[in-house]
Design a protein around this motif. Structure first.
Motif, PDB file in Angstrom:
ATOM      1  N   SER A  22      14.894  49.762 101.824  1.00  0.00           N
ATOM      2  CA  SER A  22      15.060  51.223 101.915  1.00  0.00           C
ATOM      3  C   SER A  22      16.194  51.593 102.872  1.00  0.00           C
ATOM      4  CB  SER A  22      13.747  51.869 102.364  1.00  0.00           C
ATOM      5  OG  SER A  22      13.344  51.336 103.602  1.00  0.00           O
ATOM      6  N   LEU A  58       9.223  39.380 100.427  1.00  0.00           N
ATOM      7  CA  LEU A  58       9.735  40.753 100.318  1.00  0.00           C
ATOM      8  C   LEU A  58       8.782  41.599  99.480  1.00  0.00           C
ATOM      9  CD1 LEU A  58      12.193  42.698 100.766  1.00  0.00           C
ATOM     10  CD2 LEU A  58      13.105  41.840  98.611  1.00  0.00           C
ATOM     11  N   SER A  62      10.620  48.331 102.646  1.00  0.00           N
ATOM     12  CA  SER A  62      10.680  49.620 103.358  1.00  0.00           C
ATOM     13  C   SER A  62      10.408  49.496 104.856  1.00  0.00           C
ATOM     14  CB  SER A  62       9.700  50.616 102.727  1.00  0.00           C
ATOM     15  OG  SER A  62       8.380  50.172 102.878  1.00  0.00           O
ATOM     16  N   ILE A  64      12.002  46.737 106.717  1.00  0.00           N
ATOM     17  CA  ILE A  64      12.792  45.537 107.018  1.00  0.00           C
ATOM     18  C   ILE A  64      14.236  45.911 107.332  1.00  0.00           C
ATOM     19  CG2 ILE A  64      13.878  43.555 105.855  1.00  0.00           C
ATOM     20  CD1 ILE A  64      11.317  43.105 104.416  1.00  0.00           C
ATOM     21  N   ILE A 122       3.681  57.156 102.182  1.00  0.00           N
ATOM     22  CA  ILE A 122       4.188  55.922 102.811  1.00  0.00           C
ATOM     23  C   ILE A 122       4.716  55.026 101.697  1.00  0.00           C
ATOM     24  CG2 ILE A 122       3.648  53.876 104.206  1.00  0.00           C
ATOM     25  CD1 ILE A 122       1.476  55.378 105.593  1.00  0.00           C
ATOM     26  N   THR A 125       4.499  48.405  99.279  1.00  0.00           N
ATOM     27  CA  THR A 125       3.501  47.771  98.421  1.00  0.00           C
ATOM     28  C   THR A 125       2.208  47.535  99.209  1.00  0.00           C
ATOM     29  OG1 THR A 125       4.230  45.580  99.128  1.00  0.00           O
ATOM     30  CG2 THR A 125       5.304  46.488  97.166  1.00  0.00           C
ATOM     31  N   GLY A 127       0.813  44.639  99.615  1.00  0.00           N
ATOM     32  CA  GLY A 127       1.015  43.438 100.452  1.00  0.00           C
ATOM     33  C   GLY A 127       1.690  43.781 101.766  1.00  0.00           C
ATOM     34  N   ILE A 179       0.200  37.514 100.486  1.00  0.00           N
ATOM     35  CA  ILE A 179      -0.936  38.323 100.046  1.00  0.00           C
ATOM     36  C   ILE A 179      -0.853  38.506  98.527  1.00  0.00           C
ATOM     37  CG2 ILE A 179      -2.032  40.599 100.229  1.00  0.00           C
ATOM     38  CD1 ILE A 179      -0.654  40.593 103.147  1.00  0.00           C
ATOM     39  N   ARG A 205       3.835  64.978 106.384  1.00  0.00           N
ATOM     40  CA  ARG A 205       4.807  63.897 106.569  1.00  0.00           C
ATOM     41  C   ARG A 205       6.238  64.419 106.381  1.00  0.00           C
ATOM     42  NH1 ARG A 205       5.061  58.537 106.251  1.00  0.00           N
ATOM     43  NH2 ARG A 205       2.833  58.595 106.525  1.00  0.00           N
ATOM     44  N   GLN A 209       9.093  64.265 109.269  1.00  0.00           N
ATOM     45  CA  GLN A 209      10.207  63.316 109.140  1.00  0.00           C
ATOM     46  C   GLN A 209      11.469  63.978 108.613  1.00  0.00           C
ATOM     47  OE1 GLN A 209       8.553  60.107 106.782  1.00  0.00           O
ATOM     48  NE2 GLN A 209       7.210  59.459 108.430  1.00  0.00           N
ATOM     49  N   GLU A 288       8.919  48.117 115.353  1.00  0.00           N
ATOM     50  CA  GLU A 288       7.898  48.105 114.301  1.00  0.00           C
ATOM     51  C   GLU A 288       8.491  47.449 113.049  1.00  0.00           C
ATOM     52  OE1 GLU A 288       5.700  51.782 113.680  1.00  0.00           O
ATOM     53  OE2 GLU A 288       5.558  51.352 111.528  1.00  0.00           O
ATOM     54  N   TRP A 292      15.230  40.558 109.780  1.00  0.00           N
ATOM     55  CA  TRP A 292      15.467  39.278 109.090  1.00  0.00           C
ATOM     56  C   TRP A 292      16.907  38.855 109.308  1.00  0.00           C
ATOM     57  CZ3 TRP A 292      13.096  39.666 103.431  1.00  0.00           C
ATOM     58  CH2 TRP A 292      11.699  39.785 103.541  1.00  0.00           C
TER      59      TRP A 292
HETATM   60  C1  LIG Z   1      10.386  56.972 104.996  1.00  0.00           C
HETATM   61  C2  LIG Z   1       9.424  55.928 105.493  1.00  0.00           C
HETATM   62  C3  LIG Z   1       8.233  56.307 106.072  1.00  0.00           C
HETATM   63  C4  LIG Z   1       7.327  55.360 106.540  1.00  0.00           C
HETATM   64  N1  LIG Z   1       6.162  55.773 107.098  1.00  0.00           N
HETATM   65  C5  LIG Z   1       5.258  54.863 107.517  1.00  0.00           C
HETATM   66  C6  LIG Z   1       4.009  55.267 108.088  1.00  0.00           C
HETATM   67  O1  LIG Z   1       3.707  56.446 108.226  1.00  0.00           O
HETATM   68  N2  LIG Z   1       3.153  54.305 108.485  1.00  0.00           N
HETATM   69  C7  LIG Z   1       3.424  52.968 108.340  1.00  0.00           C
HETATM   70  O2  LIG Z   1       2.585  52.136 108.713  1.00  0.00           O
HETATM   71  N3  LIG Z   1       4.595  52.555 107.818  1.00  0.00           N
HETATM   72  C8  LIG Z   1       5.511  53.457 107.398  1.00  0.00           C
HETATM   73  N4  LIG Z   1       6.703  53.049 106.867  1.00  0.00           N
HETATM   74  C9  LIG Z   1       7.018  51.608 106.825  1.00  0.00           C
HETATM   75  C10 LIG Z   1       6.644  50.916 105.493  1.00  0.00           C
HETATM   76  O3  LIG Z   1       6.613  51.831 104.443  1.00  0.00           O
HETATM   77  C11 LIG Z   1       5.312  50.224 105.582  1.00  0.00           C
HETATM   78  O4  LIG Z   1       5.311  49.305 106.642  1.00  0.00           O
HETATM   79  C12 LIG Z   1       4.980  49.478 104.272  1.00  0.00           C
HETATM   80  O5  LIG Z   1       3.641  49.110 104.295  1.00  0.00           O
HETATM   81  C13 LIG Z   1       5.854  48.246 104.055  1.00  0.00           C
HETATM   82  O6  LIG Z   1       5.598  47.745 102.760  1.00  0.00           O
HETATM   83  P1  LIG Z   1       6.725  46.996 101.940  1.00  0.00           P
HETATM   84  O7  LIG Z   1       6.138  46.532 100.659  1.00  0.00           O
HETATM   85  O8  LIG Z   1       7.936  47.821 101.830  1.00  0.00           O
HETATM   86  O9  LIG Z   1       6.981  45.749 102.877  1.00  0.00           O
HETATM   87  P2  LIG Z   1       8.374  45.082 103.253  1.00  0.00           P
HETATM   88  O10 LIG Z   1       9.190  46.055 104.030  1.00  0.00           O
HETATM   89  O11 LIG Z   1       9.000  44.466 102.067  1.00  0.00           O
HETATM   90  O12 LIG Z   1       7.860  43.931 104.224  1.00  0.00           O
HETATM   91  C14 LIG Z   1       7.294  44.258 105.468  1.00  0.00           C
HETATM   92  C15 LIG Z   1       6.574  43.021 106.009  1.00  0.00           C
HETATM   93  O13 LIG Z   1       5.465  42.734 105.177  1.00  0.00           O
HETATM   94  C16 LIG Z   1       5.576  41.390 104.673  1.00  0.00           C
HETATM   95  N5  LIG Z   1       5.064  41.387 103.299  1.00  0.00           N
HETATM   96  C17 LIG Z   1       5.409  42.213 102.275  1.00  0.00           C
HETATM   97  N6  LIG Z   1       4.701  41.894 101.170  1.00  0.00           N
HETATM   98  C18 LIG Z   1       3.913  40.840 101.510  1.00  0.00           C
HETATM   99  C19 LIG Z   1       2.969  40.028 100.795  1.00  0.00           C
HETATM  100  N7  LIG Z   1       2.649  40.245  99.511  1.00  0.00           N
HETATM  101  N8  LIG Z   1       2.370  39.018 101.473  1.00  0.00           N
HETATM  102  C20 LIG Z   1       2.652  38.776 102.768  1.00  0.00           C
HETATM  103  N9  LIG Z   1       3.530  39.493 103.501  1.00  0.00           N
HETATM  104  C21 LIG Z   1       4.159  40.513 102.864  1.00  0.00           C
HETATM  105  C22 LIG Z   1       7.058  41.065 104.750  1.00  0.00           C
HETATM  106  O14 LIG Z   1       7.267  39.662 104.788  1.00  0.00           O
HETATM  107  C23 LIG Z   1       7.464  41.768 106.018  1.00  0.00           C
HETATM  108  O15 LIG Z   1       7.135  40.978 107.135  1.00  0.00           O
HETATM  109  C24 LIG Z   1       7.636  53.982 106.408  1.00  0.00           C
HETATM  110  C25 LIG Z   1       8.841  53.593 105.822  1.00  0.00           C
HETATM  111  C26 LIG Z   1       9.727  54.547 105.355  1.00  0.00           C
HETATM  112  C27 LIG Z   1      11.022  54.117 104.713  1.00  0.00           C
END
Ligand SMILES: Cc1cc2nc3c(=O)[nH]c(=O)nc-3n(C[C@H](O)[C@H](O)[C@H](O)COP(=O)(O)OP(=O)(O)OC[C@H]3O[C@@H](n4cnc5c(N)ncnc54)[C@H](O)[C@@H]3O)c2cc1C
Length: 293
Positions: A22, A58, A62, A64, A122, A125, A127, A179, A205, A209, A288, A292
């Motif tokens: 993202s 990955l 969102s 990273i 939010i 995924t 995971g 996961i 939200r 934001q 937070e 990488w």
């Molecule tokens: C606009 C915006 C608002 C946000 N608001 C919030 C909020 O209010 N609260 C909040 O907590 N977060 C928030 N986030 C952060 C983010 O959305 C969360 O942390 C989300 O859960 C990350 O999921 P992802 O799939 O994008 O993980 P990624 O960013 O791809 O990965 C994050 C971490 O999770 C690990 N991971 C991903 N998938 C797996 C899997 N299947 N198995 C093992 N490990 C895995 C990755 O290795 C990495 O360490 C926000 C982000 C954005 C861009």
């Protein structure tokens, strides 16, 4: 690199990661694999462990920040129907690790199941949300988890129940695991009321934001009672820029990418923020986002 025959054609090389995150910054992954099933995933984990290749999982990218130079390792992205499935079992939902949170909460609402509304808006995924115990408004996803199915980095399938899992503020004990899926325990509720709560959280939200430039959500964890955003704001850092990266004028714990920000620009602003907050408040801000490189 000599990958096992079964994986050889499926593993891509030098895959640009910026568009898969993202933040829209960062270099390419030396190796990249979109896995469609557990067999492929297990093979890749066993091989990389033996060959000493670092693995990065990955989700939706969102949370990273990818470094500007090539990432030396294998990036694995769960993909395909198997990892994106969701179904209901009584008051529980069972969902795949690559299912998007917005699909999950919509499915819960349409099935009259309450407990995930706070996740509205939010990105990411399931995971990613479980790995970092995603949450908002004083709630986090870990509280709803009944069990999590994972593959460890030795390729061993495990079913972790609530007693094996440790969730705390933006943290879980699920690192070094992939996961695969999770069962979430919810409550029966009224569909319309659930929908209204989701909408309210979503509006809250957007107000807090208020930005739509590429970002990765909150950069730093909140250190105790004070929010990181308030501390950063008090240091007068809102709007501070480096290259195309700048600290949001609306929410000081967000760094936004105007277009061509580099990872180095963002890391510069993060360092500056940590330094200023430490000098002024004697508080160490902990990232937070996952870096990488
Ligand atoms: C606009 C915006 C608002 C946000 N608001 C919030 C909020 O209010 N609260 C909040 O907590 N977060 C928030 N986030 C952060 C983010 O959305 C969360 O942390 C989300 O859960 C990350 O999921 P992802 O799939 O994008 O993980 P990624 O960013 O791809 O990965 C994050 C971490 O999770 C690990 N991971 C991903 N998938 C797996 C899997 N299947 N198995 C093992 N490990 C895995 C990755 O290795 C990495 O360490 C926000 C982000 C954005 C861009």
């Amino acid at each position: 690199m000599l990958w096992p025959k079964s994986l050889n054609k499926k593993i891509k090389t030098e895959v640009k990661l910026a568009h898969l995150t993202s933040f829209k910054v960062g270099g390419a992954a030396r190796f990249f694999f979109e896995v469609k099933n557990i067999k492929e995933l297990r093979e890749a984990l066993i091989f990389t462990k033996r060959a000493g290749i670092q693995v990065f999982i990955l989700g939706a990218g969102s949370n990273i920040l990818v470094g500007d130079s090539s990432l030396d390792g294998l990036v694995i992205k769960l993909s395909g129907k198997f990892f994106k499935r969701v179904h209901r079992k009584g008051a529980c939902l069972e969902a795949g690790g690559a299912l998007k949170l917005n699909h999950l909460i919509l499915y819960a609402k349409n099935n009259g199941l309450s407990g995930l509304e706070f996740l509205a808006g939010i990105p990411g995924t399931l995971g990613g949300a479980l790995a970092g115990n995603a949450g908002a408004w004083g709630k986090s996803i870990g509280a709803q988890v009944k069990e999590v199915r994972v593959l460890d980095y030795n390729g061993k399938l495990k079913l972790l129940s609530a007693k094996d899992l440790k969730f705390s503020y933006r943290k879980s004990n699920l690192n070094r695991h992939v996961i695969i899926s999770s069962k979430l325990k919810l409550r029966k509720g009224d569909k319309d009321a659930i929908g209204l709560r989701m909408r309210d959280y979503f509006l809250l939200r957007n107000k807090a934001q208020g930005n739509n430039l590429p970002n990765a959500g909150c950069i730093f964890k909140n250190p105790g009672k004070n929010t990181a955003g308030k501390l950063i704001d008090a240091c007068g850092l809102k709007g501070k820029a480096k290259g195309d990266a700048f600290i949001s004028k609306v929410h000081a714990n967000f760094i936004l990418n105007k277009g061509n920000a580099s990872s180095k620009d963002i890391l510069f602003l993060m360092d500056l923020t940590q330094k200023r907050v430490r000098e002024r408040f004697k508080i160490n801000l902990e990232p937070e986002i996952k870096i990488w490189k």
